[in-house]
Scaffold this motif. Structure first.
Motif, PDB file in Angstrom:
ATOM      1  N   VAL B  41       0.838  -1.197   0.000  1.00  0.00           N
ATOM      2  CA  VAL B  41       0.000   0.000   0.000  1.00  0.00           C
ATOM      3  C   VAL B  41       0.882   1.260   0.000  1.00  0.00           C
ATOM      4  O   VAL B  41       1.767   1.388   0.826  1.00  0.00           O
ATOM      5  CB  VAL B  41      -0.932   0.000   1.229  1.00  0.00           C
ATOM      6  CG1 VAL B  41      -1.751   1.284   1.287  1.00  0.00           C
ATOM      7  CG2 VAL B  41      -1.853  -1.210   1.189  1.00  0.00           C
ATOM      8  N   PRO B  42       0.643   2.167  -0.964  1.00  0.00           N
ATOM      9  CA  PRO B  42       1.453   3.388  -1.010  1.00  0.00           C
ATOM     10  C   PRO B  42       1.098   4.338   0.143  1.00  0.00           C
ATOM     11  O   PRO B  42       0.056   4.170   0.778  1.00  0.00           O
ATOM     12  CB  PRO B  42       1.071   4.005  -2.355  1.00  0.00           C
ATOM     13  CG  PRO B  42      -0.298   3.485  -2.648  1.00  0.00           C
ATOM     14  CD  PRO B  42      -0.372   2.120  -2.028  1.00  0.00           C
ATOM     15  N   MET B  43       1.976   5.314   0.364  1.00  0.00           N
ATOM     16  CA  MET B  43       1.686   6.318   1.387  1.00  0.00           C
ATOM     17  C   MET B  43       0.472   7.140   0.976  1.00  0.00           C
ATOM     18  O   MET B  43       0.353   7.557  -0.171  1.00  0.00           O
ATOM     19  CB  MET B  43       2.919   7.218   1.559  1.00  0.00           C
ATOM     20  CG  MET B  43       2.765   8.354   2.554  1.00  0.00           C
ATOM     21  SD  MET B  43       2.262   7.856   4.225  1.00  0.00           S
ATOM     22  CE  MET B  43       3.580   6.719   4.685  1.00  0.00           C
ATOM     23  N   PHE B  44      -0.427   7.347   1.931  1.00  0.00           N
ATOM     24  CA  PHE B  44      -1.626   8.130   1.616  1.00  0.00           C
ATOM     25  C   PHE B  44      -1.248   9.544   1.182  1.00  0.00           C
ATOM     26  O   PHE B  44      -0.408  10.189   1.815  1.00  0.00           O
ATOM     27  CB  PHE B  44      -2.557   8.207   2.835  1.00  0.00           C
ATOM     28  CG  PHE B  44      -3.752   9.088   2.593  1.00  0.00           C
ATOM     29  CD1 PHE B  44      -4.832   8.611   1.869  1.00  0.00           C
ATOM     30  CD2 PHE B  44      -3.775  10.395   3.062  1.00  0.00           C
ATOM     31  CE1 PHE B  44      -5.932   9.429   1.624  1.00  0.00           C
ATOM     32  CE2 PHE B  44      -4.876  11.212   2.818  1.00  0.00           C
ATOM     33  CZ  PHE B  44      -5.950  10.719   2.100  1.00  0.00           C
ATOM     34  N   ASN B  45      -1.874   9.988   0.117  1.00  0.00           N
ATOM     35  CA  ASN B  45      -1.695  11.361  -0.318  1.00  0.00           C
ATOM     36  C   ASN B  45      -2.973  11.791  -1.000  1.00  0.00           C
ATOM     37  O   ASN B  45      -3.355  11.229  -2.024  1.00  0.00           O
ATOM     38  CB  ASN B  45      -0.512  11.459  -1.282  1.00  0.00           C
ATOM     39  CG  ASN B  45      -0.187  12.901  -1.633  1.00  0.00           C
ATOM     40  OD1 ASN B  45      -1.063  13.771  -1.653  1.00  0.00           O
ATOM     41  ND2 ASN B  45       1.074  13.151  -1.911  1.00  0.00           N
ATOM     42  N   GLN B  46      -3.639  12.780  -0.433  1.00  0.00           N
ATOM     43  CA  GLN B  46      -4.954  13.145  -0.978  1.00  0.00           C
ATOM     44  C   GLN B  46      -4.829  13.821  -2.345  1.00  0.00           C
ATOM     45  O   GLN B  46      -5.807  13.945  -3.070  1.00  0.00           O
ATOM     46  CB  GLN B  46      -5.745  14.007  -0.001  1.00  0.00           C
ATOM     47  CG  GLN B  46      -5.106  15.335   0.348  1.00  0.00           C
ATOM     48  CD  GLN B  46      -5.979  16.117   1.320  1.00  0.00           C
ATOM     49  OE1 GLN B  46      -6.657  15.543   2.161  1.00  0.00           O
ATOM     50  NE2 GLN B  46      -5.958  17.431   1.206  1.00  0.00           N
ATOM     51  N   SER B  47      -3.619  14.250  -2.698  1.00  0.00           N
ATOM     52  CA  SER B  47      -3.422  14.854  -4.022  1.00  0.00           C
ATOM     53  C   SER B  47      -3.152  13.803  -5.092  1.00  0.00           C
ATOM     54  O   SER B  47      -3.011  14.123  -6.256  1.00  0.00           O
ATOM     55  CB  SER B  47      -2.254  15.831  -3.997  1.00  0.00           C
ATOM     56  OG  SER B  47      -2.425  16.770  -2.976  1.00  0.00           O
ATOM     57  N   ALA B  82       3.526   4.152  10.648  1.00  0.00           N
ATOM     58  CA  ALA B  82       3.034   5.024   9.574  1.00  0.00           C
ATOM     59  C   ALA B  82       2.330   4.208   8.490  1.00  0.00           C
ATOM     60  O   ALA B  82       1.318   4.643   7.930  1.00  0.00           O
ATOM     61  CB  ALA B  82       4.187   5.813   8.977  1.00  0.00           C
ATOM     62  N   LYS B  85      -1.166   3.472   9.588  1.00  0.00           N
ATOM     63  CA  LYS B  85      -1.959   4.717   9.560  1.00  0.00           C
ATOM     64  C   LYS B  85      -2.315   5.073   8.124  1.00  0.00           C
ATOM     65  O   LYS B  85      -3.431   5.498   7.832  1.00  0.00           O
ATOM     66  CB  LYS B  85      -1.172   5.854  10.232  1.00  0.00           C
ATOM     67  CG  LYS B  85      -1.915   7.186  10.268  1.00  0.00           C
ATOM     68  CD  LYS B  85      -3.048   7.183  11.264  1.00  0.00           C
ATOM     69  CE  LYS B  85      -4.148   8.209  10.991  1.00  0.00           C
ATOM     70  NZ  LYS B  85      -3.747   9.586  10.940  1.00  0.00           N
ATOM     71  N   SER B  86      -1.378   4.861   7.217  1.00  0.00           N
ATOM     72  CA  SER B  86      -1.610   5.159   5.808  1.00  0.00           C
ATOM     73  C   SER B  86      -2.759   4.304   5.264  1.00  0.00           C
ATOM     74  O   SER B  86      -3.632   4.801   4.549  1.00  0.00           O
ATOM     75  CB  SER B  86      -0.323   4.905   5.022  1.00  0.00           C
ATOM     76  OG  SER B  86      -0.549   5.027   3.648  1.00  0.00           O
ATOM     77  N   ILE B  88      -5.215   3.029   6.949  1.00  0.00           N
ATOM     78  CA  ILE B  88      -6.486   3.499   7.524  1.00  0.00           C
ATOM     79  C   ILE B  88      -6.925   4.803   6.850  1.00  0.00           C
ATOM     80  O   ILE B  88      -8.108   5.027   6.620  1.00  0.00           O
ATOM     81  CB  ILE B  88      -6.363   3.659   9.056  1.00  0.00           C
ATOM     82  CG1 ILE B  88      -6.069   2.299   9.700  1.00  0.00           C
ATOM     83  CG2 ILE B  88      -7.633   4.261   9.645  1.00  0.00           C
ATOM     84  CD1 ILE B  88      -5.782   2.363  11.182  1.00  0.00           C
ATOM     85  N   GLU B  89      -5.957   5.637   6.500  1.00  0.00           N
ATOM     86  CA  GLU B  89      -6.321   6.881   5.808  1.00  0.00           C
ATOM     87  C   GLU B  89      -6.920   6.591   4.427  1.00  0.00           C
ATOM     88  O   GLU B  89      -7.944   7.180   4.055  1.00  0.00           O
ATOM     89  CB  GLU B  89      -5.099   7.805   5.706  1.00  0.00           C
ATOM     90  CG  GLU B  89      -4.736   8.410   7.061  1.00  0.00           C
ATOM     91  CD  GLU B  89      -3.487   9.282   7.049  1.00  0.00           C
ATOM     92  OE1 GLU B  89      -3.084   9.755   8.123  1.00  0.00           O
ATOM     93  OE2 GLU B  89      -2.904   9.481   5.968  1.00  0.00           O
ATOM     94  N   SER B  92     -10.475   5.537   4.707  1.00  0.00           N
ATOM     95  CA  SER B  92     -11.421   6.461   5.358  1.00  0.00           C
ATOM     96  C   SER B  92     -11.531   7.725   4.518  1.00  0.00           C
ATOM     97  O   SER B  92     -11.994   8.758   4.979  1.00  0.00           O
ATOM     98  CB  SER B  92     -10.960   6.802   6.777  1.00  0.00           C
ATOM     99  OG  SER B  92      -9.666   7.385   6.754  1.00  0.00           O
TER     100      SER B  92
END
Lengths: 203, 451
Positions: B41-47, B82, B85-86, B88-89, B92
């Motif tokens: 899973v990649p790091m969450f990034n909303q962009s 992290a 957390k990523s 879960i982000e 969500s």
């Protein structure tokens, strides 16, 4: 004039936390030099066999080492610090430990009414951990709520009370940086302890 | 009960993964726990929204299909990793699989803390409106000094620790049931069935597309499957593969095998044209997930039936499929299969026409079928079609359904796993000519059995 590193706790292209730090950089330019630091593009933190830290994180660590203190602006995702910021802090507490005994000021902005209050509490707890072991300025919340409408076109904070509060907090932070230098009872031991934690941790 | 366990660490060696593995093997009779990995899973990034990426969709589907989630978290810097957390982000942001999902938190650590702070923090995160999970209160399980906690085979050394973990899991299983009622899932027990068969069971053939029409050939090659004159030892007997095939092909029923992963992996091809079968199957369907071999309207019922069999609510589900005229009485039977440990291993489905048996009985005994004036006739089939013999299968049909399967779903559900079909309410399509043919067959059959 002290030099500070200001970490943008978001990896998004648009962030009011970045905006807040840009404002601080400009607003406090007469008294301090503030350099913004981005956390995106770091790989997802994972322990590795040769205990390697990515080049980008090593560069960040160098800058933090050289700075008088660090300002962190955190958004709040799911009642807590962003994964991206946790990720950066993990890399900055693995093979290098630039945060040990480093004075830190926490600020934060959110679209809603709470101003990242829970993320800030969470961040304090994280920075208190043995491998980070930062000196976080106590009793000093700066919670910028409704951040989308908090700045004017030139990037200045619209609300005068907010500006006044931030002025006071930054003044305090500069003093806190000086005071922290006197908290040196465990100073020589702290770096060693932080490193030891990770050694024992190493499998 | 189907649970998924999320390993909160992406380290190569993780005691939290070991802990979940231990739970999934030790307590397999309590729940079916599938372990999910979050390494890709990649790091969450909303962009850079990657909600549609395979790694995230995989977790999303798995969590949606599960009755509950267990998260095993290490502690990094007084909080969760992290990487966790990523995840879960991502789950969500545009996707919300945790909504109203029961979650249990466990954790292992190198030292004395046992991930205490990470666990509290995780509770707080799961509580947030975007995640909206329902976390099991209390019942903390903190495994300290994890390095010394497991023996070489991955078992927890300390019996009291293991038994405490078992009792905690038992409470969670009950909690999942309670939350299911709260969420109205009790009315839809099939909701957790993954008819797409996205998971694996230990017999799933990996890296062969389940939907490939040549699945059988490819999977057989991949597994170096024996065929022809190779001997197979059975309980109890010794047969060659050819003998097994002949044996199964001449069974007086149509056989179908779906494994515990909801994959359709066998049917007894007796060489009939699919449309002449009691329940149509085609050679290319073998290997398909059950979703693809049922019409849309039947899926809910299929899922319910499978779930009832998987959870032991019923061991045999019987589905009369009327509507085929007076000289054909189709029955679909779905029998749960279990291994020697009592673990659910799939469904043995057989479809049989009972009419030849009834006809044989009538012929033998000289009796005839008459209407029972007291019976409440289930107003289902088109048995009104006039035909030489006039049995009234409807009455018994309705009754047997009630008796055999008290937990059976209602009619729309009942199409069951027979893909072709024939909902009970379906029109009686049997033509008179068909009926005649089957009468003829009946005679033949009974003759044969007499011989």
């Amino acid at each position: 004039m002290n030099k500070y590193i200001a970490i943008v706790g978001s990896n998004a292209d648009k962030s009011t936390n970045r905006q807040l730090l840009q404002y601080m950089k400009q607003h406090f330019a007469p008294v301090a030099e503030i350099e913004l630091m981005e956390i995106k593009d770091l790989p997802v933190y994972a322990k590795n066999a040769d205990r390697k830290t990515p080049e980008q994180a090593l560069e960040m660590a160098k800058k933090i080492d050289a700075a008088a203190g660090v300002i962190i602006a955190t958004p709040e995702y799911d009642h807590s610090v962003t994964a991206a910021l946790l990720n950066a802090l993990s890399w900055l507490s693995y093979s290098v430990h630039p945060f040990v005994d480093k004075p830190v000021m926490i600020v934060g902005a959110s679209y809603g009414a709470l101003g990242s209050s829970r993320a800030q509490g969470h961040l304090r707890q994280v920075l208190d951990s043995p491998e980070l072991k930062a000196r976080v300025m106590p009793s000093s919340d700066f919670l910028l709520s409704h951040s989308l409408t908090a700045f004017d076109d030139t990037g200045n904070l619209i609300d005068a009370d907010n500006t006044k509060l931030l002025d006071g907090l930054f003044q305090d932070f500069e003093k806190f940086v000086e005071i922290t230098k006197q908290l040196n009872g465990t100073l020589s031991q702290d770096k060693v302890n932080a490193t030891n934690v990770s050694w024992q941790d190493k499998k | 009960m189907k649970l998924v366990g999320i390993v909160g660490s992406i380290a190569d060696q993780s005691y939290n993964r070991m802990l979940l593995r231990f739970m999934s093997t030790q307590y397999r009779n309590m729940a079916d726990i599938e372990i999910l990995d979050i390494s890709d899973v990649p790091m969450f990034n909303q962009s850079n929204d990657q909600s549609d990426s395979p790694a995230i969709q995989y977790l999303n589907h798995k969590i949606l299909a599960a009755d509950g989630v267990i998260i095993a978290t290490p502690e990094h810097n007084h909080t969760i990793p992290a990487a966790l957390k990523s995840v879960i982000e991502w789950l969500s942001y545009n996707l919300h699989p945790f909504t109203d999902k029961p979650v249990m938190i466990v954790g292992a650590s190198y030292f004395i803390q046992g991930s205490s702070r990470a666990q509290l923090n995780l509770r707080q995160i799961l509580e947030s409106p975007g995640v909206n999970a329902i976390t099991l209160p209390g019942n903390e399980f903190l495994l300290a000094n994890a390095k010394e906690a497991f023996d070489e085979s991955g078992m927890l050394k300390d019996d009291r620790t293991a038994s405490f973990l078992g009792s905690t899991l038992q409470k969670f299983v009950e909690f999942v049931g309670v939350i299911g009622h709260l969420n109205g899932r009790a009315d839809n027990p099939g909701a957790s069935e993954d008819l797409y068969a996205t998971g694996n069971c230990d017999t799933t053939v990996k890296d062969v597309d389940m939907r490939d029409p040549q699945w059988l050939e490819k999977a057989a090659e991949k597994t170096n499957a024996v065929s022809g004159d190779a001997y197979v030892k059975l309980d109890r007997g010794l047969l060659t593969v050819n003998q097994i095939d002949r044996f199964l092909k001449t069974m007086p029923v149509e056989l179908t095998f779906a494994d515990e992963n909801n994959q359709f992996i066998y049917y007894g091809d007796q060489g009939h044209d699919p449309k002449d079968m009691l329940a149509s199957r085609t050679p290319d369907q073998v290997g398909d997930p059950l979703y693809y071999v049922h019409p849309e309207r039947a899926l809910k019922g299929v899922a319910t039936v499978i779930n009832n069999l998987r959870n032991g609510k019923t061991d045999l589900f019987v589905l009369p499929v009327p509507g085929n005229g007076p000289t054909k009485h189709l029955m679909h039977y779905y029998k749960a299969m279990h291994d020697e440990d009592g673990v659910y291993r799939g469904i043995n489905e057989w479809v049989v026409d009972l009419w030849p048996i009834v006809a044989s009985y009538l012929k033998q005994t000289g009796k005839k079928l008459v209407d029972d004036p007291n019976a409440k006739v289930a107003a289902t089939t088109g048995a009104s079609s006039s035909a030489p013999v006039e049995p009234d299968p409807d009455a018994s049909t309705g009754a047997s359904e009630e008796e055999e399967a008290p937990t059976a779903p209602t009619t729309d559900a009942s199409t069951g796993a027979s893909e072709e079909t024939e909902a009970p309410m379906a029109d009686a399509t049997t033509k008179a000519s068909d009926a005649d043919i089957f009468v003829a067959e009946v005679d033949e059959t009974s003759g044969a059995s007499e011989a």
